[in-house]
Design a protein around this motif. Structure first.
Motif, PDB file in Angstrom:
ATOM      1  N   LEU A 289       0.977  -1.155   0.108  1.00 50.61           N
ATOM      2  CA  LEU A 289       0.144   0.181   0.199  1.00 50.61           C
ATOM      3  C   LEU A 289       1.138   1.156  -0.069  1.00 50.61           C
ATOM      4  CD1 LEU A 289      -2.897   1.123   0.191  1.00 50.61           C
ATOM      5  CD2 LEU A 289      -2.782   1.149   2.694  1.00 50.61           C
ATOM      6  N   LYS A 297      -7.407   4.374   2.214  1.00 45.66           N
ATOM      7  CA  LYS A 297      -7.297   2.944   1.920  1.00 45.66           C
ATOM      8  C   LYS A 297      -7.296   2.102   3.400  1.00 45.66           C
ATOM      9  CE  LYS A 297      -8.848   3.661  -2.211  1.00 45.66           C
ATOM     10  NZ  LYS A 297     -10.246   3.526  -2.606  1.00 45.66           N
ATOM     11  N   SER A 300      -6.308  -1.965   3.690  1.00 48.66           N
ATOM     12  CA  SER A 300      -5.941  -2.373   2.573  1.00 48.66           C
ATOM     13  C   SER A 300      -4.677  -3.084   2.488  1.00 48.66           C
ATOM     14  CB  SER A 300      -6.306  -1.530   1.286  1.00 48.66           C
ATOM     15  OG  SER A 300      -5.683  -1.905   0.165  1.00 48.66           O
ATOM     16  N   ASP A 355     -11.699  -3.084  -4.403  1.00 50.21           N
ATOM     17  CA  ASP A 355     -12.804  -1.937  -4.554  1.00 50.21           C
ATOM     18  C   ASP A 355     -12.403  -1.401  -6.006  1.00 50.21           C
ATOM     19  OD1 ASP A 355     -10.610   0.021  -4.847  1.00 50.21           O
ATOM     20  OD2 ASP A 355     -10.717   0.827  -2.876  1.00 50.21           O
ATOM     21  N   PHE A 359      -7.755  -1.372  -5.313  1.00 49.75           N
ATOM     22  CA  PHE A 359      -7.133  -1.846  -3.735  1.00 49.75           C
ATOM     23  C   PHE A 359      -7.736  -3.035  -3.221  1.00 49.75           C
ATOM     24  CE2 PHE A 359      -6.379   2.645  -4.428  1.00 49.75           C
ATOM     25  CZ  PHE A 359      -4.886   2.802  -3.884  1.00 49.75           C
ATOM     26  N   TYR A 360      -6.894  -3.920  -2.780  1.00 50.98           N
ATOM     27  CA  TYR A 360      -7.348  -5.035  -2.258  1.00 50.98           C
ATOM     28  C   TYR A 360      -7.241  -5.009  -0.835  1.00 50.98           C
ATOM     29  CZ  TYR A 360      -7.041  -7.103  -6.950  1.00 50.98           C
ATOM     30  OH  TYR A 360      -6.924  -7.684  -8.265  1.00 50.98           O
ATOM     31  N   PHE A 361      -8.567  -5.929  -0.603  1.00 53.17           N
ATOM     32  CA  PHE A 361      -8.533  -6.050   1.258  1.00 53.17           C
ATOM     33  C   PHE A 361      -8.750  -7.393   1.459  1.00 53.17           C
ATOM     34  CE2 PHE A 361     -10.149  -1.744  -0.076  1.00 53.17           C
ATOM     35  CZ  PHE A 361      -9.718  -0.814   0.986  1.00 53.17           C
TER      36      PHE A 361
END
Lengths: 461, 79
Positions: A289, A297, A300, A355, A359-361
């Motif tokens: 990130l 974010k 994330s 999202d 961006f990955y979560f």
């Protein structure tokens, strides 16, 4: 010659500093002529390392040879060393903790490097591409190794150097073990592009570490969540570190409170704070990130590193990764060393969402593991070993938020402490994070599989 | 239980170490059992056992059993 070694040898700013003596050395001075170690046949070396200059010299000398090296902790218990050596039958052993090894002869490679060489030649072959073996679980003695090639290392190093501000004026303390994938990536990326590397065997709970940090004006710090918890508890964020330029965090999810605390610290002190995601199966790193998105974010894991790419499985929501840094399979004994096969995508075992901005979560975990103090614990393995050890009882194991190993047990008459003591001696899991619950029965699903979700609902409070 | 006994029991428990090995001379990182993980367990167990709140600096200074006694004295625990 190895590409990594060529890059590190070309880095004129690179100096490995022993903070105990103040002595420094470059990589070229460490390397004995490669003929000393090279052999017609490719063999396996077991390197028991700490972060001292002599361990680093041992590492580079083997890395410079045509052999494959398993990187292990020098502080691993002797019984774990013995069982791993039986399973893998390494031809070479580097271990300063031992004076002699049965069946091996000690040889001096150069003035500072002594190794053990097997008297009989191991009769198995090691795959051409296999360069490094890393344990998935630290010092717990698990025999499961991740197989990595030099190409894996080169690729991941280059991707990391695309986003981390590593530069030749840097002074990097090795506060993570170099036999651990994250520690190895700090070590290699800085050897390739950094400057001074402080080869310390002190940890962040020792005054000497911090006086060296000050003395050498260190510019970065790396840590798993547990390191950040410790830094917070020891008052790190109340102090000023003028030389500190950036910090990195990986090795598991950092809790939100600490993300806030360290984001604030970073903002107040003009430090860049990188939250990253990866695993040993991806050499180290898969995503990061960018610090400017820390708040926007929050929580994330960011976006994939250069050269890598994520996908989310539409049915299971598992996070899948594609990239040259994906490993070539696991090894559980020497029998698995004659193969190296990269399979894409890498199934991370984590569930994720993405999202609209990409961006990955991480939302959960499919893989049956728990990470305790940064060490990965395989829950199925724990369950199996417990069922074998105490065969009149039945066990069910799960992890709680990477904080606790929850063990359910049915039909156990003795003192529960026996279970925690056993797990401690067998897997080096500290008893303080083991919680034992007596259960009437092991919950099952409709198709007679162990129902972990139900077990967690009943006992995970 | 005297405070010394309590201290030894807490060390023994947190470091997963036989009580007979808990001597004043024992120092951090001198044995595999006293590592960074067990040290943090030790700090919280000492806080519970003696009902004190240990300062950030003291977490690092508590680098031996003797030091632990010295530091706990500051918090009005007598040995």
């Amino acid at each position: 010659m190895s590409e990594i070694i060529s890059l590190a040898a070309a880095n004129q700013h690179l100096q490995y500093i022993d903070p105990g003596t103040g002595n420094s050395s470059g990589i070229s001075e460490m390397l004995a002529p490669s003929a000393c170690l090279n052999a017609a046949e490719k063999k396996l070396a077991f390197l028991y390392l700490d972060n001292s200059v002599s361990s680093i010299a041992a590492f580079w000398n083997f890395f410079n040879s045509n052999h494959a090296c398993a990187l292990l902790s020098s502080s691993m218990k002797q019984e774990f060393k013995d069982s791993l050596e039986t399973l893998y039958q390494p031809h070479f052993i580097y271990d300063i903790k031992r004076e002699s090894v049965d069946g091996y002869t000690m040889e001096k490679i150069n003035s500072s490097l002594e190794i053990f060489i097997s008297r009989i030649s191991s009769g198995y072959s090691v795959h051409d591409e296999l360069k490094i073996l890393l344990s998935t679980s630290g010092t717990t003695g698990s025999p499961k190794f991740v197989k990595l090639s030099e190409k894996n290392l080169v690729s991941n190093t280059k991707s990391i150097l695309e986003y981390l501000p590593v530069q030749s004026s840097d002074v990097t303390p090795l506060n993570l073990p170099i036999h651990y994938s994250y520690g190895l990536s700090v070590f290699i990326t800085n050897s390739v592009k950094g400057g001074k590397i402080i080869c310390t065997t002190k940890d962040i709970l020792q005054r000497e570490f911090w006086s060296d940090f000050e003395k050498y004006q260190c510019t970065s710090l790396a840590g798993v969540p547990y390191v950040y918890e410790t830094l917070f508890r020891t008052g790190f964020t109340k102090k000023k570190f003028i030389s500190l330029k950036y910090m990195t965090q990986a090795g598991g999810k950092l809790n939100e409170k600490l993300v806030d605390v360290f984001s604030q610290f970073a903002e107040d002190h003009n430090v860049r704070f990188f939250i990253m995601y990866g695993q040993t199966e991806a050499t180290a790193r898969m995503s990061f990130l960018a610090p400017e998105y820390l708040q926007q974010k929050k929580m994330s894991i960011g976006k994939a590193i250069a050269g890598g790419r994520f996908e989310v499985d539409p049915v299971l929501h598992e996070l899948l990764y594609f990239g040259e840094n994906v490993f070539g399979g696991y090894a559980e004994s020497w029998k698995d060393l004659n193969s190296y096969r990269q399979e894409l995508p890498l199934h991370t075992g984590d569930m994720a969402t993405v999202d609209a901005a990409g961006f990955y979560f991480i939302t959960g975990r499919i893989k049956r593991i728990v990470k305790l103090f940064g060490n990965r614990i395989n829950l199925d393995e724990i369950e199996k070993v417990l069922n074998e050890q105490f065969h009149d009882s039945s066990f069910i194991c799960t992890g709680l938020e990477d904080q606790v190993l929850l063990v359910g047990v049915k039909n156990f008459q003795d003192d529960e402490k026996i279970i925690s003591h056993f797990l401690h001696s067998k897997f080096s899991i500290h008893p303080s994070v083991i919680r034992i619950k007596q259960v009437e029965h092991i919950p099952l699903t409709d198709n007679q599989k162990v129902n972990y979700t139900k077990f967690m609902e009943q006992h995970g409070d | 239980m005297t405070n010394t006994e309590k201290l030894i029991a807490t060390f023994s428990d947190a470091l997963t170490l036989d009580a007979s090995k808990v001597t004043d001379a024992l120092t951090y990182q001198s044995i595999p059992e006293w590592d960074s993980i067990s040290h943090m367990v030790l700090i919280s167990r000492l806080e519970e056992a003696f009902d004190v709140s240990i300062d950030t600096d003291d977490v690092i200074d508590m680098s031996s059993v003797a030091k632990a006694k010295e530091i706990l004295k500051k918090y009005n625990v007598s040995f």
